[in-house]
Each structure stands twice: as C-alpha cells, then as structure tokens.
Scaffold this motif. Structure first.
Motif, PDB file in Angstrom:
ATOM      1  N   PHE A  41       6.203 -10.728   8.771  1.00 32.04           N
ATOM      2  CA  PHE A  41       5.675 -10.587   7.413  1.00 32.04           C
ATOM      3  C   PHE A  41       6.468 -11.450   6.424  1.00 32.04           C
ATOM      4  N   ALA A  42       7.812 -11.350   6.494  1.00 24.45           N
ATOM      5  CA  ALA A  42       8.662 -12.098   5.557  1.00 24.45           C
ATOM      6  C   ALA A  42       8.415 -13.604   5.687  1.00 24.45           C
ATOM      7  N   LYS A  43       8.291 -14.065   6.914  1.00 27.88           N
ATOM      8  CA  LYS A  43       8.076 -15.505   7.162  1.00 27.88           C
ATOM      9  C   LYS A  43       6.738 -15.959   6.558  1.00 27.88           C
ATOM     10  N   SER A  44       5.673 -15.185   6.806  1.00 29.16           N
ATOM     11  CA  SER A  44       4.359 -15.597   6.284  1.00 29.16           C
ATOM     12  C   SER A  44       4.344 -15.575   4.751  1.00 29.16           C
ATOM     13  N   ILE A  45       5.069 -14.599   4.155  1.00 28.11           N
ATOM     14  CA  ILE A  45       5.131 -14.506   2.688  1.00 28.11           C
ATOM     15  C   ILE A  45       5.932 -15.681   2.118  1.00 28.11           C
ATOM     16  N   LEU A  46       7.085 -15.978   2.728  1.00 26.22           N
ATOM     17  CA  LEU A  46       7.933 -17.081   2.237  1.00 26.22           C
ATOM     18  C   LEU A  46       7.288 -18.449   2.471  1.00 26.22           C
ATOM     19  N   ASP A  47       6.523 -18.546   3.583  1.00 24.47           N
ATOM     20  CA  ASP A  47       5.827 -19.816   3.856  1.00 24.47           C
ATOM     21  C   ASP A  47       4.554 -19.958   3.031  1.00 24.47           C
ATOM     22  N   LYS A  48       4.298 -18.944   2.173  1.00 24.85           N
ATOM     23  CA  LYS A  48       3.101 -18.929   1.312  1.00 24.85           C
ATOM     24  C   LYS A  48       1.810 -19.144   2.107  1.00 24.85           C
ATOM     25  N   GLU A  49       1.744 -18.492   3.251  1.00 22.91           N
ATOM     26  CA  GLU A  49       0.504 -18.577   4.047  1.00 22.91           C
ATOM     27  C   GLU A  49      -0.633 -17.930   3.263  1.00 22.91           C
ATOM     28  N   PRO A  50      -1.885 -18.430   3.450  1.00 24.54           N
ATOM     29  CA  PRO A  50      -3.021 -17.882   2.685  1.00 24.54           C
ATOM     30  C   PRO A  50      -3.104 -16.358   2.835  1.00 24.54           C
ATOM     31  N   ASN A  51      -3.233 -15.672   1.700  1.00 27.27           N
ATOM     32  CA  ASN A  51      -3.399 -14.202   1.640  1.00 27.27           C
ATOM     33  C   ASN A  51      -2.255 -13.414   2.279  1.00 27.27           C
ATOM     34  N   ALA A  52      -1.095 -14.030   2.456  1.00 27.12           N
ATOM     35  CA  ALA A  52       0.021 -13.322   3.115  1.00 27.12           C
ATOM     36  C   ALA A  52       0.396 -12.041   2.367  1.00 27.12           C
ATOM     37  N   VAL A  53       0.499 -12.128   1.039  1.00 26.27           N
ATOM     38  CA  VAL A  53       0.898 -10.950   0.252  1.00 26.27           C
ATOM     39  C   VAL A  53      -0.189  -9.873   0.310  1.00 26.27           C
ATOM     40  N   GLU A  54      -1.458 -10.301   0.211  1.00 22.73           N
ATOM     41  CA  GLU A  54      -2.571  -9.337   0.270  1.00 22.73           C
ATOM     42  C   GLU A  54      -2.591  -8.615   1.622  1.00 22.73           C
ATOM     43  N   LYS A  55      -2.377  -9.379   2.686  1.00 29.03           N
ATOM     44  CA  LYS A  55      -2.383  -8.763   4.028  1.00 29.03           C
ATOM     45  C   LYS A  55      -1.240  -7.751   4.145  1.00 29.03           C
ATOM     46  N   TYR A  56      -0.073  -8.146   3.612  1.00 31.17           N
ATOM     47  CA  TYR A  56       1.093  -7.255   3.681  1.00 31.17           C
ATOM     48  C   TYR A  56       0.842  -5.982   2.871  1.00 31.17           C
ATOM     49  N   THR A  57       0.286  -6.160   1.660  1.00 27.41           N
ATOM     50  CA  THR A  57      -0.024  -4.994   0.824  1.00 27.41           C
ATOM     51  C   THR A  57      -1.070  -4.121   1.515  1.00 27.41           C
ATOM     52  N   GLY A  58      -1.997  -4.758   2.222  1.00 24.72           N
ATOM     53  CA  GLY A  58      -3.005  -4.016   2.990  1.00 24.72           C
ATOM     54  C   GLY A  58      -2.346  -3.134   4.041  1.00 24.72           C
ATOM     55  N   PHE A  59      -1.302  -3.664   4.667  1.00 22.80           N
ATOM     56  CA  PHE A  59      -0.525  -2.874   5.637  1.00 22.80           C
ATOM     57  C   PHE A  59       0.095  -1.658   4.940  1.00 22.80           C
ATOM     58  N   LEU A  60       0.697  -1.871   3.770  1.00 22.78           N
ATOM     59  CA  LEU A  60       1.349  -0.778   3.037  1.00 22.78           C
ATOM     60  C   LEU A  60       0.350   0.298   2.622  1.00 22.78           C
ATOM     61  N   LYS A  61      -0.880  -0.138   2.359  1.00 26.10           N
ATOM     62  CA  LYS A  61      -1.904   0.805   1.878  1.00 26.10           C
ATOM     63  C   LYS A  61      -2.552   1.604   3.014  1.00 26.10           C
ATOM     64  N   SER A  62      -2.300   1.196   4.257  1.00 31.57           N
ATOM     65  CA  SER A  62      -3.040   1.790   5.390  1.00 31.57           C
ATOM     66  C   SER A  62      -2.517   3.151   5.826  1.00 31.57           C
ATOM     67  N   GLY A  63      -1.274   3.491   5.465  1.00 26.61           N
ATOM     68  CA  GLY A  63      -0.713   4.786   5.861  1.00 26.61           C
ATOM     69  C   GLY A  63      -0.845   5.018   7.356  1.00 26.61           C
ATOM     70  N   GLY A  64      -1.446   6.162   7.710  1.00 25.86           N
ATOM     71  CA  GLY A  64      -1.660   6.478   9.125  1.00 25.86           C
ATOM     72  C   GLY A  64      -3.145   6.548   9.440  1.00 25.86           C
ATOM     73  N   SER A  65      -3.944   5.676   8.792  1.00 28.75           N
ATOM     74  CA  SER A  65      -5.402   5.742   8.935  1.00 28.75           C
ATOM     75  C   SER A  65      -5.899   5.139  10.243  1.00 28.75           C
ATOM     76  N   ASN A  66      -4.979   4.548  11.002  1.00 33.57           N
ATOM     77  CA  ASN A  66      -5.341   4.009  12.314  1.00 33.57           C
ATOM     78  C   ASN A  66      -4.079   4.004  13.171  1.00 33.57           C
ATOM     79  N   TYR A  67      -4.201   3.525  14.420  1.00 35.56           N
ATOM     80  CA  TYR A  67      -3.017   3.420  15.266  1.00 35.56           C
ATOM     81  C   TYR A  67      -2.150   2.266  14.775  1.00 35.56           C
ATOM     82  N   PRO A  68      -0.796   2.386  14.927  1.00 39.55           N
ATOM     83  CA  PRO A  68       0.115   1.374  14.358  1.00 39.55           C
ATOM     84  C   PRO A  68      -0.191  -0.065  14.790  1.00 39.55           C
ATOM     85  N   ILE A  69      -0.524  -0.256  16.052  1.00 33.68           N
ATOM     86  CA  ILE A  69      -0.795  -1.616  16.540  1.00 33.68           C
ATOM     87  C   ILE A  69      -1.987  -2.216  15.789  1.00 33.68           C
TER      88      ILE A  69
END
Length: 598
Positions: free
Chosen positions: A536-564
């Motif tokens: 996650f840190a690498k994709s955010i620092l490399d400014k990959e497209p939507n890296a921050v949005e994807k990471y925030t999406g992870f934070l918002k997911s809680g336990g709504s699915n299996y971790p993988i």
C-alpha cells in the motif's frame, strides 16, 4: 530541570486526556445503563428454539444488535476508566463487575450458531432470497453456515468446551515456567555492576554497545533454556498434539487448515510466504554482511545481530511537534485522511501522557458507538511519534469501518488489523529518511527500518517455517524431541543468516522461548500484514492511479468480506508473492543507501 515525579491523574490537563465522558456523562449514568442491560439482555433467551424462519431471525439480529451495542459501550467505558488509573478502586470494581457479567451475557445467545447449523441444508440461503430484510446479514449468515462440516453435535461441543482448559495447559505451563520459575542468574552490565538477567531486560542487554555484555547475556539466557530443553520440548510437543487433536476432531485435513480456513485464507498464502522469503534470502545474507562491516567485526556472532549500527543522541520531541511530523509523513494519504487525523488529535481521541497508575504501553480501542480512543504514554521520543501514527492508523481504520459498515461488519480480522497501522509507520519513516540532512541521523533511521523488516518479516517467516515443520512431522507420525527441535532451529538460522555469521550453538534452543508457538499458525500474519502495508505504502508513494482511493476503500471495508478478498479489491493480492516482494525491494533499497555511506 523537568520533574521526574509522576503526575496524578487529576493533575493532567483536560486537553491532554481522552473524552471518555462523552461515552457516559457520569458514572451514575453508567450504573443506570448497566442495570438496564441486566434487565434487557435475558430477552435474547426468548429466541432459543424459535429460529425456524427468516422473520424471527431478523427480529433476533435486530434485538441482539441493540443490546450488544449497549453492552459494548458499558464494557468500553469501564475498561478505559480503569486504564486511566489502575489504582483507582472504584473503576477497578466497575471493570470487574462488567467483566463478570459479560461471561453470563454470552450464554444468552450461545444457542445461535448450533441452532442455525441444525436447520436443513439450503434453508438459510432460501430465506435470504425470500426476505429483503435478511440480505444485509448474508455474509454473516453464510459464514456461519460454511463452518457446518466442522461443528460437532451439541453434546460433543460441550465436551470440547469442558476440555478446553486441559488443551490450553501446555501454553499455561510454558508461560509460568519461563516468566516465573526460570531464573537466569547475574551478569555484569556496561558499568561493571552485577545485575540479575531476566526475560524483561534481556532485550536491552542484547543491544548493548559493550560486546562482552551482549555475549554474557546471550550465553547466560540460552544456557538456562538449555538446562530445561527436554521439559520445554515436551510442552511444545503437547501443544502441537492438542492443535492436531482439535483439527482432527473438527474434520479438518490439518492444523494449518483449521487455523486458516475459518477466515477463508488459502493454505498457499502461508506456504508461498515461506517460499518467497526463501527465494530472496540473499537479501538477508547481504544485510548481515553490511552490518558486520559497519560494526567493524572480524567475526559476527548471533549476539551481534541486535546492536544498532549507529548511535544518536536522544532527541526531545514535544507532542505538538510529533503531530506536525506525523501530518507531514502522512501527507501522501490526502486531505480527507489528514482532516480525520487532525480531528482525532483535537477531538479527544487521545490520552497523551503518563500519570500515576496509568496502564503502560499504547493501544487503540473503542466501540461502534464511541470514538476510536487511543491510549499513549508519550515520552518525547522519536519512537513515540511512530507509536502515535501506528495507533492512529488503527483508530482511523476503525473510524472508517464504523462509519461505512453496519454493526455486524464494523470489526476487522487479525489478518487485516496491523495493515493500517503499519502503512502509517512506513509512510512516516520514508518521509523522515528522505528529508533528513544529517548523515548520522539518516543512517540511524535507515537501520531502524531495516531492523523492522528483518524482525517482522524475515524472522517471523523463519518462525512460520519452523512451525510448519513441527506440525507436518507430527502429522506424519514423527514425534520430535529437544534434539530434533534444536537441529531444525540451527539449520534454519544457518539458512536465513548465511555464511557471514557464526551460528552459535546456544541459539539452537531459542525455539523454547517463543510464546507464539502456543498460538498455532499466528506469527506469519506479522509478515503478511507488514507486506500488505509495504505494498500500500509503495503504491501511494509512487502515486499509482487511485492508490489512495483503493487504500481508503480497504479501510472502509471493515469485516464485510474475507480478509484476502478485502485486500485484493484494494489492489493487494496476498495470494501472489508481489506484496512480500515489494517489502524485499524496499529492504534492498535501504541496504543500497546504507552501503553508500560505508
């Protein structure tokens, strides 16, 4: 000069305390809600034997949520108040009261899982299709149903529960023996004073600048473990037998499957992590070579591994300055994240400073209807800034999960739990290294991150490899003795650390002091969590497209699915070697920086 006398709780400024009084305005309100809980909770028992259709199940789930949220608030408040000052008898008593009640409370809904599993196959799935009101609970219910092949009859489950204390005995014996009964004798410290060596102070001696102190501590500690190796081998073997017994009784193919399958983690994730580290083991060998050169040693021993390659003067960092550093480091996460971070700092999330009787350490904790509180014991050190971003990482993960998910899905699994906190730490140290102009300090920071990867990734995967060997040996009907454990541990140390270090025989018995081996297949999650955070840190620092949005999406997911699945959706696929490879890439990058300065 600063006073060294610890302040009392009442002498700490309000601005520096967490706002627990927002959970309950007074202890009287807490008492009132506690009494209400005792009256309301038994209502859950009414549903026993009645969960025969979807309508009643919805009623149960709604009532259970309402009562559970009340119980959670009561529980959280009492514990937080108790941690503020553990010597305060009033809050100790409140905590003990709710702790005892929670055991009783759990019995009111203990029938849920067995009852759902006794329903005809496919019944729940049909009810979910029939009733829109059940759809929000689909993942929760299908996850329970998935365990059906591994759940026993009511009588058998009761029998296993009654035996659980006996099955946990090896862990209890190991704990009491290594922490209470074993004595490690005295060694001379850096000033030549005789001091008693303990498990608690060993870590400071093994980092000592004085090599003779490190060597003495190492030889003394492991010498005493060697004296008890047969007993400790027996406790470990008994623990492995207990795990294998439970797995077999629950109809799993192996103890590894029993540990991973409930979270839907493919067995390959575990085995591939070991393979990826083995394929890249040369990076760790290189680290040993570089460290040996930096320490100026003709011969490097196992007791030289933990000594810092560079010492710097302790820097005094005021809390507000630490917050400033944290915000700079977390800047790549964007405006929204930083606003939540600042809101938490200013909005009473944090209990900042040490006071008389306050619980030690640091944690992030709260309930669905409270703030995600952070307990710190801020001591004006650079490490405390790291602790601040780590715990705020957990808290912002909880903040997002609770905001975006319903009550039943707001909690996240252990597999995901350390990812958010470690991502924050990775971003902070990356920032500190990049902006540091003082060569010496820069080397210190580089070494810190290298050590973190060595101990959290390489070392924990070595543990995981040892654990897999022990379990597979038992599954093949090969009982292991202290001699077998020692031989395997020696072989693994040689493989992991390479030819530039002397693998002292004393290290062979190190397996005996690792308490995590009594919590089956747990340690690999330190490495996978770190690897996911690195990715996650690498994709955010490399400014990959939507890296921050994807990471925030992870934070918002809680336990709504299996971790993988949650991680995969956010762009980090733990079933591939890529996340661990990203960590090793960073490790090599840091080694390049270190070698440049030799």
């Amino acid at each position: 000069m600063e006073s060294k006398v610890l302040k009392k709780r009442e002498d700490i400024q309000e601005i520096d305390k967490w706002s627990v009084n927002e959970v309950y305005s007074s202890d009287e309100v807490w008492e009132k809600e506690y009494k209400e809980l005792q009256e309301e909770a038994p209502k859950l028992k009414w549903f026993e034997g009645k969960l025969k259709n979807g309508e009643v199940l919805i009623e149960y789930l709604e009532l259970n949520e309402e009562i559970s949220r009340k119980a959670e608030k009561i529980y959280v408040y009492a514990h937080l108040k108790s941690d503020e000052d553990t010597s305060n008898p009033k809050y100790q008593s409140m905590m003990n009261k709710i702790d005892a009640y929670m055991a009783e409370y759990a019995t009111y809904s203990a029938y849920l899982v067995p009852e759902l599993l006794s329903l005809p196959d496919g019944f729940i799935e049909e009810e979910i299709k029939r009733l829109d009101g059940l759809k929000p609970y689909e993942f929760l219910l299908t996850n329970i149903i998935k365990e059906k092949p591994h759940v026993l009859s009511k009588e058998e489950e009761e029998l296993l529960a009654a035996a659980s204390d006996c099955l946990d005995a090896p862990s209890s014996i190991h704990n009491i023996m290594t922490n209470a009964d074993m004595k490690f004798g005295n060694i001379k410290d850096e000033d030549g004073h005789e001091v008693e060596l303990t498990e608690g102070n060993y870590s400071s001696f093994i980092k000592s600048k004085d090599r003779s102190v490190r060597e003495a501590a190492f030889k003394d500690l492991f010498g005493h473990y060697k004296d008890f190796e047969n007993t400790l081998a027996t406790t470990l073997s008994s623990s492995i037998k207990a795990f294998n017994f439970s797995a077999r009784v629950r109809k799993y193919n192996s103890a590894l499957e029993a540990a991973l399958k409930p979270e839907d983690i493919p067995l390959e994730v575990y085995k591939n992590a070991i393979k990826t580290i083995n394929d890249n083991i040369e990076s760790l060998h290189r680290y040993v070579r570089v460290k040996k050169k930096l320490l100026g040693l003709d011969e490097m021993h196992m007791y030289d591994l933990y000594v810092p390659v560079i010492e710097i003067d302790k820097e005094h960092v005021e809390f507000d300055k630490g917050v400033e550093m944290a915000i700079e480091g977390l800047n790549p996460l964007g405006e929204e994240y930083l606003e939540i971070f600042k809101g938490g700092i200013e909005g009473g999330w944090i209990d900042k400073y040490i006071n008389k009787g306050k619980r030690g350490g640091a944690y992030s904790w709260g309930g669905y209807d409270t703030k995600p509180f952070v307990l710190l014991n801020y001591n004006y050190d650079l490490n405390d800034v790291s602790t601040l971003v780590h715990e705020m990482g957990h808290s912002i993960h909880s903040y997002y999960s609770r905001k975006e998910q319903s009550y039943y899905y707001a909690g996240y699994s252990i597999f995901c739990a350390e990812v958010a906190s470690t991502t924050n730490e990775a971003l902070l140290i990356h920032h500190l290294i990049n902006k540091e102009t003082d060569e010496k300090k820069k080397l210190y920071l580089i070494n810190q991150e290298l050590e973190q990867i060595r101990t959290t990734v390489f070392r924990q995967i070595m543990f995981a490899e040892f654990e897999l060997y022990t379990h597979e040996s038992f599954e093949k009907g090969m009982p292991l003795t202290a001699e077998d454990y020692n031989a395997k541990w020696h072989e693994l140390n040689q493989k992991y650390f390479g030819e530039d270090i002397i693998v002292d025989n004393e290290i062979d018995v190190e397996w005996a002091r690792i308490p995590h081996f009594y919590n089956d297949f747990y340690v690999y999650q330190y490495a996978t969590g770190y690897a996911a955070a690195s990715a996650f840190a690498k994709s955010i620092l490399d400014k990959e497209p939507n890296a921050v949005e994807k990471y925030t999406g992870f934070l918002k997911s809680g336990g709504s699915n299996y971790p993988i699945e949650i991680l995969k959706k956010a762009g980090v696929d733990m079933t591939t070697p890529k996340p661990l490879e990203a960590t090793i890439e960073r490790f090599n990058e840091l080694l390049d920086m270190l070698e440049k300065d030799i």
